[in-house]
Design an enzyme around this catalytic site. Structure first.
Site, mmCIF file in Angstrom:
data_model
loop_
_atom_site.group_PDB
_atom_site.id
_atom_site.type_symbol
_atom_site.label_atom_id
_atom_site.label_comp_id
_atom_site.label_asym_id
_atom_site.label_seq_id
_atom_site.Cartn_x
_atom_site.Cartn_y
_atom_site.Cartn_z
ATOM 1 N N SER A 67 -15.385 -3.138 -12.140
ATOM 2 C CA SER A 67 -14.412 -2.192 -12.671
ATOM 3 C C SER A 67 -13.292 -2.853 -13.480
ATOM 4 C CB SER A 67 -13.868 -1.368 -11.504
ATOM 5 O OG SER A 67 -13.019 -0.374 -11.947
ATOM 6 N N ASP A 288 -15.320 -0.154 -16.392
ATOM 7 C CA ASP A 288 -16.619 0.506 -16.205
ATOM 8 C C ASP A 288 -16.534 2.008 -16.493
ATOM 9 O OD1 ASP A 288 -15.111 1.023 -13.941
ATOM 10 O OD2 ASP A 288 -16.813 0.972 -12.570
ATOM 11 N N ARG A 528 0.904 -2.143 0.729
ATOM 12 C CA ARG A 528 1.532 -1.525 -0.437
ATOM 13 C C ARG A 528 2.710 -0.649 -0.003
ATOM 14 N NH1 ARG A 528 -1.793 -2.635 -4.642
ATOM 15 N NH2 ARG A 528 -4.040 -2.498 -4.296
HETATM 16 P P1 NG1 Z 1 -6.067 -0.013 -2.574
HETATM 17 O O1 NG1 Z 1 -6.065 -1.470 -2.882
HETATM 18 O O2 NG1 Z 1 -6.752 0.373 -1.282
HETATM 19 O O3 NG1 Z 1 -4.675 0.552 -2.701
HETATM 20 C C1 NG1 Z 1 -6.843 0.586 -5.082
HETATM 21 C C2 NG1 Z 1 -6.173 1.815 -5.662
HETATM 22 C C3 NG1 Z 1 -7.001 3.040 -5.310
HETATM 23 C C4 NG1 Z 1 -8.450 2.886 -5.751
HETATM 24 C C5 NG1 Z 1 -9.003 1.560 -5.232
HETATM 25 C C6 NG1 Z 1 -10.422 1.288 -5.689
HETATM 26 C C7 NG1 Z 1 -3.780 2.327 -5.863
HETATM 27 C C8 NG1 Z 1 -2.483 2.432 -5.162
HETATM 28 N N1 NG1 Z 1 -4.833 1.977 -5.107
HETATM 29 O O4 NG1 Z 1 -6.939 0.738 -3.681
HETATM 30 O O5 NG1 Z 1 -6.412 4.166 -5.886
HETATM 31 O O6 NG1 Z 1 -8.578 3.002 -7.142
HETATM 32 O O7 NG1 Z 1 -8.161 0.461 -5.606
HETATM 33 O O8 NG1 Z 1 -10.519 0.702 -6.922
HETATM 34 O O9 NG1 Z 1 -3.854 2.523 -7.076
HETATM 35 ZN ZN ZN Z 2 -13.599 1.559 -12.624
#
Ligand code: NG1
Ligand code: ZN
Length: 556
Positions: A67, A288, A528
């Site tokens: 991605s 992607d 986060r």
């Molecule tokens: P995580 O790392 O679990 O916060 C991130 C994005 C998700 C999603 C995933 C998968 C944020 C805050 N989090 O997840 O929305 O896109 O990656 O790619 O943007």
């Molecule tokens: Zn993607």
């Protein structure tokens, strides 16, 4: 060992998992540096076959992509027969497979799991895996590893679909299992035909339209650029799409200073765009092409962009769809429908959705549900409505139509020939064709957004001013163990460690329109922090103080 077990063992022995490195099936499948992935991808090939066998031999998808990650990374994820993400209940098994230290351990895990799940492995029963990869150079060898995994199960068939966007592969899996056309040309034709139907159903462009037919697209130097160029050839007059950052010679690296993730996070102009593009309608895909955000370049601040994110795309879709649902329900003889209209349409967001978007949607009278982060959660919730729209703020989302509701629309269109209701029903049917119902799809989402803007005669300013985003701030906190944080209520409240939620509440109470939550990331080794407040300075301060509490509560 005889037969199937020895076939598996022999094939698996050619691949060695990276020593001391645990690769897990996270929010978006397995992802890591491409050089250590071949064993994981081989094993994912076997996993895909088992998934197919478990589903009576229906086609499943195996996509090689990382991605929006840098070009040196790669990854693999499985699409279930319906076209959605692999069932979560199989994720622990996926982790166990990838983590098996030796080929023998791997075979043992496969056989024990197959016996427990009553999967007919080794009995030459039909199973089918559609494979594809994005444009990453490492994809070529990794796809061979996946094929070897598939070939190590007797009777399994691998069909290599070549280089595709992630949503194209998901779409193909869904179509194939329904007995519908599933070639790439079928995909392009479905999108372009329904796009043109929507334009025709809209009638004349509104007087004094603010819609600019020119759209500039940043394709992240990924797989989406070339695909979009193919699609554009079929769209006909009325829209002029210029594709940049297609990954061609001299255009730069995949996802480096380009793409939806970069633009959304940095709110900065991607490479390939300049001050000359100021005020134009621009869009960015990710590597992607399963995510999209729109933006405009600010006048006199040439590095910065005004972002139209997933929340605003969702709001635009919700506005258009609810307007058409209302026409259908408006006839006198349909008082019942009118009363239940609000249940028909549902919208799903995550806690990261800007509070202003949630308020806008609620004021529109739309039901808004909150799901935990990760599209599989949003998708499952959206599937509970007649029409369910879901989006993450980062631009991943789509619209789902319940099969029974599509039949209802079809009947209505036939019954009410020549009326506004017929037109509204046909419009919604065309929307169900233009969107990719398997998974979020940047190309199909873009076509729907464009149709709606055209139909309303809207400029980017019109769209952007649907509501004003509340200032927000996201931070990452590195901690010893991110999984020491557990949450509830769709990640909006902390359960563990005890006391942390009270501390967050106390900080939030200090700010006007304050909102803050923390959760462990599923893709990075961090916790986060998100904060929102009425001014940027307040959002920054709230995020910083909550981050301090996180560090404090999670220090060893
Ligand atoms: P995580 O790392 O679990 O916060 C991130 C994005 C998700 C999603 C995933 C998968 C944020 C805050 N989090 O997840 O929305 O896109 O990656 O790619 O943007
Ligand atoms: Zn993607």
């Amino acid at each position: 060992m005889e037969g199937q077990p020895s076939m598996l063992l022999q094939a698996a022995s050619a691949f060695h998992p990276p020593p001391g490195k645990k690769i897990t099936y996270g929010t978006a499948g397995f992802r890591a540096d491409a050089t250590i992935l071949s064993s994981t991808v081989f094993r994912a090939g076997v996993l895909a076959v088992l998934r197919s066998l478990k589903n009576g031999g229906a086609a499943v998808g195996l996509m090689i992509t990382a991605s929006h990650n840098p070009v040196g990374d790669n990854g693999v994820k499985i699409a279930d027969p319906g076209g959605g993400m692999m069932a979560q209940s199989w994720e622990p098994f996926a982790d166990a497979l990838a983590g098996a230290a030796t080929a023998e351990d791997f075979v043992e895990i496969v056989l024990v799991f197959a016996a427990k799940e009553e999967i007919p492995i080794g009995r030459l029963e039909k199973s089918e895996v559609l494979l594809a990869r994005d444009s990453r150079p490492s994809g070529a060898t990794l796809i061979e590893a996946a094929k070897m995994g598939i070939a190590s199960v007797a009777g399994a068939v691998a069909i290599d679909m070549g280089i595709l966007t992630t949503p194209q592969l998901h779409w193909m899996v869904r179509q194939r299992n329904r007995g519908w056309g599933s070639s790439e040309m079928d995909y392009f034709l479905q999108l372009s035909n329904s796009f043109r139907s929507l334009i025709e159903l809209s009638g004349e462009e509104p007087m004094a339209s603010g819609y600019d037919p020119v759209l500039l697209v940043d394709a992240a130097n990924g797989v989406g650029g070339g695909k979009l160029k193919e699609l554009v050839k079929l769209l006909g007059a009325g829209i002029e799409i210029h594709v940049r950052n297609c990954g061609e010679e001299g255009e730069g690296l995949l996802n480096e200073g380009v793409g939806a993730d970069f633009v959304q996070k940095e709110k900065t102009i991607p490479h390939g765009f300049t001050a000359q593009d100021t005020g134009k309608r621009c869009a960015s895909l990710d590597g992607d092409a399963d995510r999209i955000v729109y933006f405009t370049i600010r006048a006199n601040d040439e590095n910065k962009v005004d972002l139209v994110d997933g929340d605003k795309i969702l709001s635009l879709f919700a506005l258009f769809i609810s307007e058409h649902l209302a026409i259908i329900a408006d006839a006198d003889d349909e008082k019942e429908d009118k009363k239940t209209k609000k249940k028909t349409l549902g919208v799903v967001q995550t806690a990261y959705a800007n509070g202003a978007s949630t308020e806008f949607l609620r004021e529109m009278g739309v039901a808004v549900a909150l799901a935990p982060t990760g599209v599989k959660h949003l998708h499952a919730m959206a599937a509970q409505y007649d029409v369910g729209i879901y989006f993450e703020a980062n631009g991943h989302g789509t619209v789902l139509f319940a099969p029974g509701f599509l039949t209802k629309l079809q009947d209505l269109a036939n019954l009410c020939s020549g009326t506004m209701r017929e037109k509204a029903a046909r419009t919604l049917l065309a929307v169900s064709e233009v969107v990719n119902q398997a998974v979020g799809d940047a190309l199909s989402g873009m076509l729907l957004a464009e149709v709606i803007l055209w139909h309303r005669g809207w400029s980017m300013q019109d769209w952007a001013s649907l509501y004003q985003d509340l200032p927000s701030r996201q931070l990452k906190v590195k901690v010893a163990n991110r999984n020491a944080v557990s949450t509830t209520e769709s990640e909006t409240r902390v359960v563990d460690p005890p006391g942390l939620q009270d501390a967050i509440d106390a900080e939030t109470a200090k700010y006007n329109a304050g909102r803050s939550f923390v959760r462990p990331s599923g893709t990075e080794d961090v916790v986060r922090v998100y904060a929102e407040a009425s001014t940027q300075a307040a959002a920054d301060a709230l995020a910083a103080s909550v981050a301090l509490h996180v560090s404090h509560y999670l220090s060893a």
